[in-house]
Design a protein around this motif. Structure first.
Motif, PDB file in Angstrom:
ATOM      1  N   ALA A  75      -0.918  10.660   7.387  1.00 14.90           N
ATOM      2  CA  ALA A  75      -0.285   9.611   6.283  1.00 14.90           C
ATOM      3  C   ALA A  75      -0.555   8.354   6.151  1.00 14.90           C
ATOM      4  CB  ALA A  75       0.915   9.441   6.992  1.00 14.90           C
ATOM      5  N   VAL A  76      -1.424   7.373   7.128  1.00 15.36           N
ATOM      6  CA  VAL A  76      -2.001   6.705   6.033  1.00 15.36           C
ATOM      7  C   VAL A  76      -3.724   6.765   5.634  1.00 15.36           C
ATOM      8  CG1 VAL A  76      -3.868   6.225   8.923  1.00 15.36           C
ATOM      9  CG2 VAL A  76      -2.243   4.279   7.791  1.00 15.36           C
ATOM     10  N   PHE A  77      -3.652   7.577   6.165  1.00 18.95           N
ATOM     11  CA  PHE A  77      -5.139   7.975   5.780  1.00 18.95           C
ATOM     12  C   PHE A  77      -4.891   8.403   4.202  1.00 18.95           C
ATOM     13  CE2 PHE A  77      -7.844  11.723   3.758  1.00 18.95           C
ATOM     14  CZ  PHE A  77      -8.836  11.322   2.993  1.00 18.95           C
ATOM     15  N   ARG A  78      -3.683   8.584   3.809  1.00 17.43           N
ATOM     16  CA  ARG A  78      -3.278   9.447   1.829  1.00 17.43           C
ATOM     17  C   ARG A  78      -2.547   7.861   1.562  1.00 17.43           C
ATOM     18  NH1 ARG A  78      -1.959  13.696   0.262  1.00 17.43           N
ATOM     19  NH2 ARG A  78      -0.392  12.963  -1.202  1.00 17.43           N
ATOM     20  N   ILE A  79      -2.476   7.106   2.334  1.00 17.97           N
ATOM     21  CA  ILE A  79      -2.472   5.523   1.168  1.00 17.97           C
ATOM     22  C   ILE A  79      -3.363   4.545   2.059  1.00 17.97           C
ATOM     23  CG2 ILE A  79      -1.529   3.140   2.130  1.00 17.97           C
ATOM     24  CD1 ILE A  79       0.546   5.486   1.864  1.00 17.97           C
ATOM     25  N   LEU A  80      -4.768   4.714   2.419  1.00 19.75           N
ATOM     26  CA  LEU A  80      -5.778   4.301   2.349  1.00 19.75           C
ATOM     27  C   LEU A  80      -6.583   5.118   1.209  1.00 19.75           C
ATOM     28  CD1 LEU A  80      -7.109   4.288   6.827  1.00 19.75           C
ATOM     29  CD2 LEU A  80      -6.826   2.490   5.257  1.00 19.75           C
ATOM     30  N   ARG A  81      -6.071   5.989   0.832  1.00 18.91           N
ATOM     31  CA  ARG A  81      -7.111   6.609   0.056  1.00 18.91           C
ATOM     32  C   ARG A  81      -6.444   6.251  -1.680  1.00 18.91           C
ATOM     33  NH1 ARG A  81     -11.191   8.226  -1.453  1.00 18.91           N
ATOM     34  NH2 ARG A  81     -11.442   9.548  -2.423  1.00 18.91           N
ATOM     35  N   LEU A  82      -6.091   5.053  -1.501  1.00 13.28           N
ATOM     36  CA  LEU A  82      -5.096   4.800  -2.559  1.00 13.28           C
ATOM     37  C   LEU A  82      -5.736   4.203  -3.541  1.00 13.28           C
ATOM     38  CD1 LEU A  82      -1.019   4.321  -1.568  1.00 13.28           C
ATOM     39  CD2 LEU A  82      -2.016   6.396  -3.367  1.00 13.28           C
ATOM     40  N   PRO A  83      -6.103   3.410  -4.368  1.00 19.44           N
ATOM     41  CA  PRO A  83      -6.351   2.666  -5.477  1.00 19.44           C
ATOM     42  C   PRO A  83      -6.092   1.212  -3.967  1.00 19.44           C
ATOM     43  CG  PRO A  83      -5.800   3.018  -6.945  1.00 19.44           C
ATOM     44  CD  PRO A  83      -5.092   3.919  -5.694  1.00 19.44           C
ATOM     45  N   VAL A  84      -7.591   0.356  -3.712  1.00 19.62           N
ATOM     46  CA  VAL A  84      -7.472  -1.101  -3.426  1.00 19.62           C
ATOM     47  C   VAL A  84      -6.615  -2.444  -3.997  1.00 19.62           C
ATOM     48  CG1 VAL A  84      -8.326  -2.879  -2.488  1.00 19.62           C
ATOM     49  CG2 VAL A  84      -9.881  -0.687  -2.058  1.00 19.62           C
ATOM     50  N   GLY A  85      -6.035  -2.226  -4.653  1.00 20.92           N
ATOM     51  CA  GLY A  85      -5.278  -3.319  -5.681  1.00 20.92           C
ATOM     52  C   GLY A  85      -3.651  -2.261  -5.684  1.00 20.92           C
ATOM     53  N   THR A  86      -3.108  -1.732  -4.948  1.00 25.45           N
ATOM     54  CA  THR A  86      -2.538  -0.325  -5.581  1.00 25.45           C
ATOM     55  C   THR A  86      -1.194  -1.450  -5.025  1.00 25.45           C
ATOM     56  OG1 THR A  86      -3.259   1.623  -5.662  1.00 25.45           O
ATOM     57  CG2 THR A  86      -1.053   0.820  -5.088  1.00 25.45           C
ATOM     58  N   PRO A  87      -0.703  -1.927  -6.105  1.00 25.98           N
ATOM     59  CA  PRO A  87       0.763  -3.117  -5.261  1.00 25.98           C
ATOM     60  C   PRO A  87       1.668  -2.214  -4.210  1.00 25.98           C
ATOM     61  CG  PRO A  87       1.242  -2.806  -7.583  1.00 25.98           C
ATOM     62  CD  PRO A  87      -0.101  -1.867  -7.435  1.00 25.98           C
ATOM     63  N   GLY A  88       1.658  -2.948  -2.981  1.00 22.31           N
ATOM     64  CA  GLY A  88       2.342  -2.375  -1.617  1.00 22.31           C
ATOM     65  C   GLY A  88       1.347  -1.568  -0.828  1.00 22.31           C
ATOM     66  N   ARG A  89      -0.177  -1.428  -1.654  1.00 25.16           N
ATOM     67  CA  ARG A  89      -0.734  -0.313  -0.272  1.00 25.16           C
ATOM     68  C   ARG A  89      -0.966  -1.566   0.938  1.00 25.16           C
ATOM     69  NH1 ARG A  89      -5.881  -0.840   0.388  1.00 25.16           N
ATOM     70  NH2 ARG A  89      -7.042   1.484   1.125  1.00 25.16           N
ATOM     71  N   ARG A  90      -1.458  -3.285   0.561  1.00 24.52           N
ATOM     72  CA  ARG A  90      -1.564  -3.477   1.619  1.00 24.52           C
ATOM     73  C   ARG A  90      -0.162  -4.366   2.745  1.00 24.52           C
ATOM     74  NH1 ARG A  90      -5.240  -8.543   1.068  1.00 24.52           N
ATOM     75  NH2 ARG A  90      -5.352  -9.631   3.547  1.00 24.52           N
TER      76      ARG A  90
END
Length: 170
Positions: A75-90
């Motif tokens: 699950a967290v791998f999928r979030i980590l693979r989102l573009p760095v500036g994706t709102p809400g990712r951090r």
């Protein structure tokens, strides 16, 4: 962070290998830390506790936690693979890692400190943190959020088990 020519920071994604390492290493560390606090207590302190009739056999916990940790890492791998500036990712990564720390904390409170009440003090915020993680993952990646439902269900069951052990041994 500087973006590559022709891209923005929003477009930048961590490499697959970096994302795998960042996803797997904290989960492995949590598993090892939790096991270090738990395993020595099973034949001694834990064996002497009065447990409810629905307490699973000890052998079930290893396979269940292995599966849950694998789902968490994916699950967290999928979030980590989102573009760095994706709102809400951090924020999602912060909430995820907070729940992982609480996960470790429960093992140290319940088993390490031989304290069912200490376990309750940690597991209740852990439940909230897992729900929060699902909620912040959902808008970013529905599958990543859904992968955490079995974890929430198991920790919900563990909360009932922890509460029952505390009640029976107070």
């Amino acid at each position: 962070m500087t973006a590559l020519p022709g891209t923005t920071t929003l477009d930048r994604r961590p490499s697959v290998w970096a994302a795998l390492a960042i996803a797997i290493l904290p989960v492995v560390a949590a598993s090892l830390a939790g096991s270090a606090a738990t395993i020595p207590q099973i034949p001694t302190w834990y064996a002497g506790l009065i447990k409810p009739s629905f307490n699973p056999p000890n052998w079930i916990f290893g396979p269940v936690w292995t599966t849950l940790y694998a789902l968490m890492a994916f699950a967290v791998f999928r979030i980590l693979r989102l573009p760095v500036g994706t709102p809400g990712r951090r924020r999602a990564l912060l909430v995820y890692h907070l729940q992982l720390l609480l996960n470790i904390g429960w093992s140290f409170a319940f088993f390490g400190a031989n304290s069912p009440v200490g376990g309750l003090v940690v597991i209740l915020p852990l439940l909230v943190a897992i729900i929060a993680t699902i909620l912040v993952f959902r808008p970013l990646d529905r599958l990543a959020a859904n992968l955490l439902w079995p974890y929430l269900a198991w920790v919900g069951f563990a909360t009932l088990l922890n509460s029952s052990i505390w009640w029976l041994n107070r």
